[in-house]
Design an enzyme around this catalytic site. Structure first.
Site, mmCIF file in Angstrom:
data_model
loop_
_atom_site.group_PDB
_atom_site.id
_atom_site.type_symbol
_atom_site.label_atom_id
_atom_site.label_comp_id
_atom_site.label_asym_id
_atom_site.label_seq_id
_atom_site.Cartn_x
_atom_site.Cartn_y
_atom_site.Cartn_z
ATOM 1 N N GLU A 79 -16.500 -4.886 -34.762
ATOM 2 C CA GLU A 79 -17.256 -3.958 -33.927
ATOM 3 C C GLU A 79 -18.433 -3.424 -34.722
ATOM 4 O O GLU A 79 -19.034 -2.421 -34.353
ATOM 5 C CB GLU A 79 -16.362 -2.824 -33.416
ATOM 6 C CG GLU A 79 -15.576 -2.105 -34.502
ATOM 7 C CD GLU A 79 -14.784 -0.948 -33.948
ATOM 8 O OE1 GLU A 79 -15.403 -0.059 -33.355
ATOM 9 O OE2 GLU A 79 -13.548 -0.940 -34.122
ATOM 10 N N CYS A 111 -11.012 -1.935 -32.578
ATOM 11 C CA CYS A 111 -10.156 -2.386 -33.692
ATOM 12 C C CYS A 111 -9.188 -3.490 -33.292
ATOM 13 O O CYS A 111 -8.412 -3.965 -34.127
ATOM 14 C CB CYS A 111 -9.357 -1.208 -34.239
ATOM 15 S SG CYS A 111 -10.392 0.068 -34.923
ATOM 16 N N HIS A 233 -1.855 -0.351 -36.894
ATOM 17 C CA HIS A 233 -3.284 -0.102 -37.096
ATOM 18 C C HIS A 233 -3.382 1.272 -37.755
ATOM 19 O O HIS A 233 -2.819 2.241 -37.245
ATOM 20 C CB HIS A 233 -4.025 -0.122 -35.749
ATOM 21 C CG HIS A 233 -5.410 0.440 -35.857
ATOM 22 N ND1 HIS A 233 -6.329 -0.052 -36.755
ATOM 23 C CD2 HIS A 233 -6.020 1.476 -35.219
ATOM 24 C CE1 HIS A 233 -7.451 0.643 -36.656
ATOM 25 N NE2 HIS A 233 -7.290 1.572 -35.732
ATOM 26 N N SER A 308 -9.636 1.145 -29.681
ATOM 27 C CA SER A 308 -10.109 2.170 -28.745
ATOM 28 C C SER A 308 -10.817 1.549 -27.558
ATOM 29 O O SER A 308 -11.346 0.439 -27.647
ATOM 30 C CB SER A 308 -11.069 3.122 -29.457
ATOM 31 O OG SER A 308 -10.352 3.987 -30.281
HETATM 32 P P1 HMG Z 1 -9.765 17.385 -37.753
HETATM 33 O O1 HMG Z 1 -9.954 18.253 -36.565
HETATM 34 O O2 HMG Z 1 -10.714 17.555 -38.871
HETATM 35 O O3 HMG Z 1 -8.363 17.547 -38.391
HETATM 36 O O4 HMG Z 1 -9.819 15.869 -37.261
HETATM 37 P P2 HMG Z 1 -7.142 18.510 -38.001
HETATM 38 O O5 HMG Z 1 -7.553 19.930 -38.075
HETATM 39 O O6 HMG Z 1 -6.477 18.004 -36.740
HETATM 40 O O7 HMG Z 1 -6.229 18.185 -39.244
HETATM 41 C C1 HMG Z 1 -5.741 16.896 -39.447
HETATM 42 C C2 HMG Z 1 -4.316 17.036 -39.954
HETATM 43 O O8 HMG Z 1 -4.363 17.632 -41.236
HETATM 44 C C3 HMG Z 1 -3.438 17.928 -39.089
HETATM 45 O O9 HMG Z 1 -2.140 17.370 -39.099
HETATM 46 C C4 HMG Z 1 -3.413 19.251 -39.877
HETATM 47 O O10 HMG Z 1 -2.260 20.019 -39.654
HETATM 48 C C5 HMG Z 1 -3.437 18.716 -41.290
HETATM 49 P P3 HMG Z 1 -1.512 16.755 -37.733
HETATM 50 O O11 HMG Z 1 -1.479 17.877 -36.760
HETATM 51 O O12 HMG Z 1 -2.471 15.662 -37.273
HETATM 52 O O13 HMG Z 1 -0.197 16.244 -38.133
HETATM 53 N N1 HMG Z 1 -3.924 19.669 -42.294
HETATM 54 C C6 HMG Z 1 -3.387 19.821 -43.520
HETATM 55 N N2 HMG Z 1 -2.321 19.229 -44.104
HETATM 56 C C7 HMG Z 1 -2.029 19.604 -45.399
HETATM 57 N N3 HMG Z 1 -2.716 20.554 -46.070
HETATM 58 C C8 HMG Z 1 -3.788 21.182 -45.507
HETATM 59 C C9 HMG Z 1 -4.147 20.817 -44.180
HETATM 60 N N4 HMG Z 1 -5.139 21.211 -43.322
HETATM 61 C C10 HMG Z 1 -4.990 20.506 -42.181
HETATM 62 N N5 HMG Z 1 -4.447 22.086 -46.189
HETATM 63 C C11 HMG Z 1 -9.305 13.596 -36.705
HETATM 64 C C12 HMG Z 1 -8.857 14.840 -37.490
HETATM 65 C C13 HMG Z 1 -8.353 12.449 -36.996
HETATM 66 C C14 HMG Z 1 -9.288 13.896 -35.221
HETATM 67 C C15 HMG Z 1 -10.747 13.195 -37.161
HETATM 68 O O14 HMG Z 1 -10.719 12.825 -38.522
HETATM 69 C C16 HMG Z 1 -11.341 12.060 -36.359
HETATM 70 O O15 HMG Z 1 -11.924 12.262 -35.303
HETATM 71 N N6 HMG Z 1 -11.223 10.784 -36.872
HETATM 72 C C17 HMG Z 1 -11.768 9.593 -36.189
HETATM 73 C C18 HMG Z 1 -10.942 9.177 -34.990
HETATM 74 C C19 HMG Z 1 -9.663 8.462 -35.351
HETATM 75 O O16 HMG Z 1 -9.474 7.958 -36.436
HETATM 76 N N7 HMG Z 1 -8.742 8.365 -34.366
HETATM 77 C C20 HMG Z 1 -7.495 7.669 -34.557
HETATM 78 C C21 HMG Z 1 -6.936 7.082 -33.272
HETATM 79 S S1 HMG Z 1 -8.135 6.051 -32.463
HETATM 80 C C22 HMG Z 1 -8.066 4.554 -33.373
HETATM 81 O O17 HMG Z 1 -7.171 4.355 -34.129
HETATM 82 C C23 HMG Z 1 -9.179 3.591 -33.170
HETATM 83 C C24 HMG Z 1 -10.250 3.584 -34.235
HETATM 84 O O18 HMG Z 1 -9.775 2.947 -35.412
HETATM 85 C C25 HMG Z 1 -11.508 2.892 -33.708
HETATM 86 C C26 HMG Z 1 -11.386 1.531 -33.054
HETATM 87 O O19 HMG Z 1 -10.440 1.188 -32.353
HETATM 88 O O20 HMG Z 1 -12.369 0.817 -33.191
HETATM 89 C C27 HMG Z 1 -10.680 4.970 -34.647
#
Ligand code: HMG
Length: 387
Positions: A79, A111, A233, A308
């Site tokens: 992609e 992906c 994945h 996605s």
């Molecule tokens: P965010 O809002 O920065 O993070 O975004 P958060 O506030 O949700 O925190 C993440 C986790 O860290 C949470 O745990 C917190 O509790 C924890 P969870 O509730 O998830 O279990 N946390 C801590 N833990 C330990 N010590 C601390 C601490 N502080 C917080 N101090 C998000 C996170 C993944 C949404 C963001 O990084 C993002 O948008 N990433 C890109 C999208 C993505 O990867 N999505 C995955 C599913 S889609 C997919 O897999 C397809 C893809 O590969 C693309 C394709 O298909 O081409 C993306």
């Protein structure tokens, strides 16, 4: 007749960023990235590498001289395409020196692309058992600087040789799959960085897993303990932890502990590379194979592919007799030899890769990969083989 993965190769750049240092610069607690996201290092891809060179460098790990006449299908799932028309597979087949009586093309579904290629190659080998197919997943995962997606970037490529009587893994039955038109992640034309509805995307990933896994259980009467382990994945490794927790939720405590422990081997490499989109599931598979001490012949591995937009697929592969002989430890060596760069250097590389000019010459002296992007000449990408 057994059909499956005969060999698997991986490549990423020689540069990485320490996630704890990135967290500090972004005023985040390092444990948010290290534990909450589950990423320790992130591959940084310089301007001299794109999906063509990443894919060719991964394929060159497994395409030996004796295979030149046997491979007649090259599929690249990506992609991060750098041309709206010409496929990366056409360039890669040429760089590898493959014959001309061959089919080459590129597949896109976020992906999921490499899985689509793998399943297509399986069907092809079924009716042409004397042939071999090369399937590559190559991507550069890119979000905006200082966005929530930033710590889930990365990049690299996985190349798989698909054949009859494979030396590593054989497909075990058919897949179950599920598709829906969902706006969780996308990259509009003209953008080099992805747009994402982050939290929503993490829920869709799990929702699709629940569909395909339930369908798999119903269709094949499968139960969790039929699988020695799983590979997912891994857009970031915490997402995989959520996936395995979902699968084991109704199991006794000791079974849950055992699968959680096994999951660690499957995320070891992804933790220090980051997301490589199409290749992520297969890097996780490689990580499992090279780091697990519990796997043996005939063990079944469950694989969950998610792209996605969105597409999910669940399927199983079985380890074949003598599979250990294929696992050379090259990936471990490659990852151990990388060089750390600072957050400032990473940001500079990031900015430089946002735009490519129609005429541009690149300094390849710092890039020791076999295949590099040397220049862009009147919009044509010129690649060279360095050794
Ligand atoms: P965010 O809002 O920065 O993070 O975004 P958060 O506030 O949700 O925190 C993440 C986790 O860290 C949470 O745990 C917190 O509790 C924890 P969870 O509730 O998830 O279990 N946390 C801590 N833990 C330990 N010590 C601390 C601490 N502080 C917080 N101090 C998000 C996170 C993944 C949404 C963001 O990084 C993002 O948008 N990433 C890109 C999208 C993505 O990867 N999505 C995955 C599913 S889609 C997919 O897999 C397809 C893809 O590969 C693309 C394709 O298909 O081409 C993306």
């Amino acid at each position: 007749m057994k059909i499956g993965i005969d060999n698997i190769g991986f490549y990423t750049s020689n540069l990485f960023l320490d996630m704890a240092k990135l967290a500090k610069k972004r005023n985040e607690d390092p444990n948010k990235y290290l534990i909450g996201i589950g990423q320790e290092k992130m591959a940084v891809i310089p301007k001299t590498q794109d999906i063509v060179t990443l894919g060719a460098n991964a394929a060159s790990q497994i395409v030996t001289d004796d295979l030149m006449d046997e491979i007649d299908l090259v599929i690249v799932g990506t992609e991060s395409g750098m041309d709206n028309s010409k496929s990366a597979a056409a360039y890669i087949a040429n760089l590898l020196g493959l014959k001309n009586s061959i089919r080459t093309f590129e597949i896109k579904q976020a992906c999921y692309g490499a899985t689509a290629g793998l399943q297509m190659a399986k069907d092809y080998i079924q009716i042409h058992p004397d042939k071999k197919a090369l399937v590559i997943g190559a991507d550069i995962a890119k979000y905006g600087l200082k966005t929530k997606g930033e710590p889930t970037q990365g990049g690299g490529a996985v190349a798989m040789l698909v054949s009859a009587n494979p030396k590593l893994l054989a497909f075990d039955g058919d897949s179950t799959y599920y598709a829906e038109d969902v706006m969780d992640f996308w990259r509009p034309l003209g953008y080099s960085e992805a747009k994402v509805d982050g939290k929503f995307s993490t829920n869709v990933y799990l929702d699709f897993l629940s569909h395909v896994y339930a369908d798999y259980q119903d269709t094949y009467g499968a139960k969790l303990t039929d699988f020695a382990s799983f590979a997912f994945h891994l857009p970031y490794t915490k997402q995989g932890l959520k996936a395995i927790k979902f699968l084991i939720q109704n199991e006794p405590e000791e079974v849950q502990a055992s699968y959680l422990n096994k999951f660690e081997a499957s995320r070891k490499y992804n933790k220090i590379v980051g997301n490589l989109y199409t290749g992520s599931l297969y890097l996780s598979l490689l990580s499992l194979l090279e780091n697990a001490d519990f796997l043996k012949e005939n063990d079944k591995i469950g694989l969950y592919s998610y792209g996605s937009g969105a597409q999910g697929e669940f399927f199983a592969m079985k380890l074949v007799e003598g599979f250990q002989s294929v696992l050379t430890g090259k990936t471990k060596n490659l990852l151990a030899k990388r060089e750390e760069i600072s957050v400032e250097e990473y940001e500079k590389i990031y900015q430089s890769t946002l735009n490519y000019r129609d005429n541009e010459v690149f300094d390849v002296t710092e890039d020791h990969a076999r295949y590099v992007l040397a220049k862009i000449d009147d919009t044509k990408r010129i690649y060279i083989k360095q050794f």
